[in-house]
Scaffold this active site. Structure first.
Site, PDB file in Angstrom:
ATOM      1  CE  LYS A  14      35.568  44.506  24.804  1.00 50.63           C
ATOM      2  NZ  LYS A  14      36.258  45.009  23.638  1.00 50.63           N
ATOM      3  NE  ARG A  89      39.345  39.581  23.060  1.00 45.41           N
ATOM      4  CZ  ARG A  89      39.416  40.539  23.780  1.00 45.41           C
ATOM      5  NH1 ARG A  89      38.889  40.306  24.849  1.00 45.41           N
ATOM      6  NH2 ARG A  89      39.919  41.652  23.572  1.00 45.41           N
ATOM      7  NE  ARG A 128      42.913  51.154  26.210  1.00 50.37           N
ATOM      8  CZ  ARG A 128      42.090  49.948  25.995  1.00 50.37           C
ATOM      9  NH1 ARG A 128      40.725  50.013  26.229  1.00 50.37           N
ATOM     10  NH2 ARG A 128      42.532  48.972  25.522  1.00 50.37           N
ATOM     11  NE  ARG A 134      45.541  47.096  27.767  1.00 52.88           N
ATOM     12  CZ  ARG A 134      44.252  46.619  27.310  1.00 52.88           C
ATOM     13  NH1 ARG A 134      43.203  46.832  27.892  1.00 52.88           N
ATOM     14  NH2 ARG A 134      44.454  45.865  26.115  1.00 52.88           N
ATOM     15  NE  ARG A 146      44.612  44.683  21.785  1.00 52.70           N
ATOM     16  CZ  ARG A 146      44.695  46.157  22.206  1.00 52.70           C
ATOM     17  NH1 ARG A 146      46.114  46.776  21.904  1.00 52.70           N
ATOM     18  NH2 ARG A 146      44.065  46.705  22.806  1.00 52.70           N
TER      19      ARG A 146
HETATM   20  P1  ADP Z   1      41.057  44.963  24.216  1.00 59.43           P
HETATM   21  O1  ADP Z   1      39.449  44.787  24.278  1.00 59.43           O
HETATM   22  O2  ADP Z   1      41.219  46.454  24.347  1.00 59.43           O
HETATM   23  O3  ADP Z   1      41.785  44.201  23.340  1.00 59.43           O
HETATM   24  P2  ADP Z   1      41.345  43.280  26.586  1.00 59.43           P
HETATM   25  O4  ADP Z   1      41.701  43.825  28.167  1.00 59.43           O
HETATM   26  O5  ADP Z   1      39.868  42.760  26.520  1.00 59.43           O
HETATM   27  O6  ADP Z   1      41.556  44.490  25.614  1.00 59.43           O
HETATM   28  O7  ADP Z   1      42.299  42.121  26.167  1.00 59.43           O
HETATM   29  C1  ADP Z   1      43.703  42.333  26.061  1.00 59.43           C
HETATM   30  C2  ADP Z   1      44.281  41.014  25.506  1.00 59.43           C
HETATM   31  O8  ADP Z   1      43.983  40.053  26.375  1.00 59.43           O
HETATM   32  C3  ADP Z   1      43.650  40.628  24.153  1.00 59.43           C
HETATM   33  O9  ADP Z   1      44.511  41.320  23.160  1.00 59.43           O
HETATM   34  C4  ADP Z   1      44.014  39.077  24.164  1.00 59.43           C
HETATM   35  O10 ADP Z   1      45.293  38.986  24.085  1.00 59.43           O
HETATM   36  C5  ADP Z   1      43.654  38.808  25.551  1.00 59.43           C
HETATM   37  N1  ADP Z   1      42.576  38.301  25.698  1.00 59.43           N
HETATM   38  C6  ADP Z   1      41.264  38.873  26.635  1.00 59.43           C
HETATM   39  N2  ADP Z   1      40.458  38.125  26.718  1.00 59.43           N
HETATM   40  C7  ADP Z   1      40.691  37.094  25.840  1.00 59.43           C
HETATM   41  C8  ADP Z   1      39.688  36.221  25.488  1.00 59.43           C
HETATM   42  N3  ADP Z   1      38.493  35.958  25.832  1.00 59.43           N
HETATM   43  N4  ADP Z   1      40.302  35.162  24.601  1.00 59.43           N
HETATM   44  C9  ADP Z   1      41.450  35.084  24.285  1.00 59.43           C
HETATM   45  N5  ADP Z   1      42.663  36.242  24.596  1.00 59.43           N
HETATM   46  C10 ADP Z   1      41.980  37.144  25.572  1.00 59.43           C
END
Ligand code: ADP
Length: 192
Positions: A14, A89, A128, A134, A146
């Site tokens: 993404k 999400r 990554r 991260r 996750r």
């Molecule tokens: P990835 O898609 O690789 O998991 P992100 O950068 O989108 O990475 O998200 C990292 C973390 O941030 C998620 O595992 C979650 O804990 C939190 N997070 C991100 N976006 C949301 C969301 N919309 N609702 C709840 N938690 C979120």
């Protein structure tokens, strides 16, 4: 306005595809992951709360991310459109987003969902983790958590938008350019 959701499990590409899409279609990129990491870097109270969930691979509470998106939308009244990355999400987030956009007399036009196999996701995320800094990408247990959260809480969001016939699935494996072309084809069809 044109509002797009780029959807898919962690590691589905993404972030990479968002950068290319916002440049081509002049959209404002709203990534909740990036917004949360910036709150953490600035050691804000919101960042401190979010970190405890993110470190375990769990979703941050809905009200926290919805509040963040609401301010981000208000902060860009000039935008030609938004690309939502990593949001919504949960179904509650999807319903909240619909309400926020309705207040602005707009809506979600399209959700593009990237499909990638689970083994490929884990491989990409561990890869990554070696360079991204991260911490949630270095531990396989957190990565698997996750993906479990994704199946349990996030994948129903695609069903929510499918009810309104707004979802297109794209194969998220192949070269970056092949995937980008497939995404653009769907955007161009919708924008016509
Ligand atoms: P990835 O898609 O690789 O998991 P992100 O950068 O989108 O990475 O998200 C990292 C973390 O941030 C998620 O595992 C979650 O804990 C939190 N997070 C991100 N976006 C949301 C969301 N919309 N609702 C709840 N938690 C979120």
């Amino acid at each position: 306005m044109f509002n797009l959701i780029l959807f898919g499990p962690p590691g589905s590409g993404k972030g990479t595809q968002s950068e290319k899409l916002i440049a081509k279609y002049e959209l404002k990129h709203l990534s909740t992951g990036d917004l949360l990491r910036s709150e953490i870097a600035n050691q804000t109270p919101l960042g401190l709360e979010a970190k405890s969930f993110m470190d375990k691979g769990q979703l941050v509470p809905d009200e926290v991310v919805i509040g963040m998106i609401s301010s981000a939308l208000d902060g860009h009244p000039e935008a030609k459109g938004f690309l939502f990355d990593g949001f919504p999400r949960t179904e509650a987030q999807a319903e909240a987003l619909d309400k926020l956009l309705k207040l602005k007399k707009t809506a979600i036009h399209l959700m593009l969902a990237l499909d990638v196999s689970e083994e490929e996701l884990v491989k990409r995320l561990l890869g990554r983790g070696k360079t991204s800094g991260r911490s949630d990408d270095t531990n396989e247990e957190v990565i698997r958590a996750r993906i479990v959260e994704y199946h349990k809480k996030t994948s129903p969001v695609a069903d929510y938008y499918a009810k309104f016939d707004k979802v297109k699935h794209i194969k998220g494996e192949g070269t970056i350019d092949e995937i980008f072309d497939a995404l653009c084809e769907q955007v161009d069809m919708k924008k016509k």
